[in-house]
Design a protein around this motif. Structure first.
Motif, short mmCIF file in Angstrom:
data_model
loop_
_atom_site.label_atom_id
_atom_site.label_comp_id
_atom_site.label_asym_id
_atom_site.label_seq_id
_atom_site.Cartn_x
_atom_site.Cartn_y
_atom_site.Cartn_z
N GLU A 180 -24.49 -4.05 -4.59
CA GLU A 180 -25.41 -3.03 -4.09
C GLU A 180 -24.83 -2.21 -2.95
O GLU A 180 -25.28 -1.11 -2.67
CB GLU A 180 -26.71 -3.63 -3.56
N ASP A 181 -23.85 -2.77 -2.26
CA ASP A 181 -23.23 -2.09 -1.11
C ASP A 181 -22.23 -1.02 -1.53
O ASP A 181 -21.92 -0.12 -0.76
CB ASP A 181 -22.53 -3.10 -0.20
N TYR A 182 -21.71 -1.12 -2.74
CA TYR A 182 -20.65 -0.20 -3.18
C TYR A 182 -21.07 1.27 -3.07
O TYR A 182 -20.27 2.12 -2.70
CB TYR A 182 -20.21 -0.49 -4.61
N GLY A 183 -22.32 1.56 -3.39
CA GLY A 183 -22.81 2.94 -3.32
C GLY A 183 -22.84 3.49 -1.90
O GLY A 183 -22.85 4.70 -1.71
N ASN A 184 -22.83 2.60 -0.92
CA ASN A 184 -22.82 3.01 0.48
C ASN A 184 -21.41 2.99 1.06
O ASN A 184 -21.24 3.12 2.27
CB ASN A 184 -23.72 2.09 1.31
N GLY A 238 -14.61 11.82 5.00
CA GLY A 238 -15.91 12.16 4.44
C GLY A 238 -15.93 12.44 2.96
O GLY A 238 -17.00 12.67 2.39
N ASP A 239 -14.79 12.40 2.30
CA ASP A 239 -14.74 12.71 0.87
C ASP A 239 -14.78 11.45 0.02
O ASP A 239 -14.26 10.40 0.42
CB ASP A 239 -13.48 13.51 0.53
N ASP A 240 -15.35 11.56 -1.15
CA ASP A 240 -15.43 10.44 -2.09
C ASP A 240 -14.02 9.95 -2.43
O ASP A 240 -13.16 10.73 -2.85
CB ASP A 240 -16.16 10.89 -3.36
N LEU A 241 -13.80 8.66 -2.23
CA LEU A 241 -12.47 8.09 -2.45
C LEU A 241 -12.01 8.23 -3.90
O LEU A 241 -10.85 8.53 -4.16
CB LEU A 241 -12.45 6.61 -2.05
N GLN A 295 -17.56 5.68 5.38
CA GLN A 295 -18.60 4.72 5.04
C GLN A 295 -18.03 3.30 4.98
O GLN A 295 -18.69 2.36 5.41
CB GLN A 295 -19.25 5.07 3.70
N CYS A 296 -16.84 3.15 4.44
CA CYS A 296 -16.20 1.83 4.39
C CYS A 296 -15.96 1.30 5.79
O CYS A 296 -16.25 0.13 6.08
CB CYS A 296 -14.88 1.90 3.63
N VAL A 297 -15.44 2.15 6.66
CA VAL A 297 -15.19 1.74 8.04
C VAL A 297 -16.49 1.34 8.72
O VAL A 297 -16.57 0.27 9.35
CB VAL A 297 -14.47 2.87 8.82
#
Length: 81
Positions: A61-65, A29-32, A71-73
């Motif tokens: 546009e997907d990078y922010g998500n 859950g933490d920002d990579l 989120q990547c998974v």
């Protein structure tokens, strides 16, 4: 794609971009960028690697998500063939 396979792809991509990082310390859950101390160019390389390895298109546009491991998974599970 299963969540397990997606998670492994993300971990592999992170390791290729920053081999010195401790993958065991990656929290879902933490920002990579913050937890791994990597920059935006590293993230771009991770996204390119994921796109190639997963066989799906990841637009800018997907990078922010896709800022966290979770989120990547989720993105790969929903979008990879």
């Amino acid at each position: 794609m299963t969540p397990e396979k997606a998670r492994q792809l993300v971990m592999d991509a992170l390791h290729r971009v920053a081999p010195e990082i401790d993958l065991a310390a990656v929290s879902p859950g933490d920002d990579l960028r913050e937890q791994l101390d990597i920059d935006s160019m590293d993230i771009l390389n991770v996204m390119i690697d994921l796109s190639e390895k997963a066989g799906c298109n990841i637009d800018d546009e997907d990078y922010g998500n896709m800022e966290t491991l979770g989120q990547c998974v989720d993105f790969l599970v929903a979008n990879a063939p």
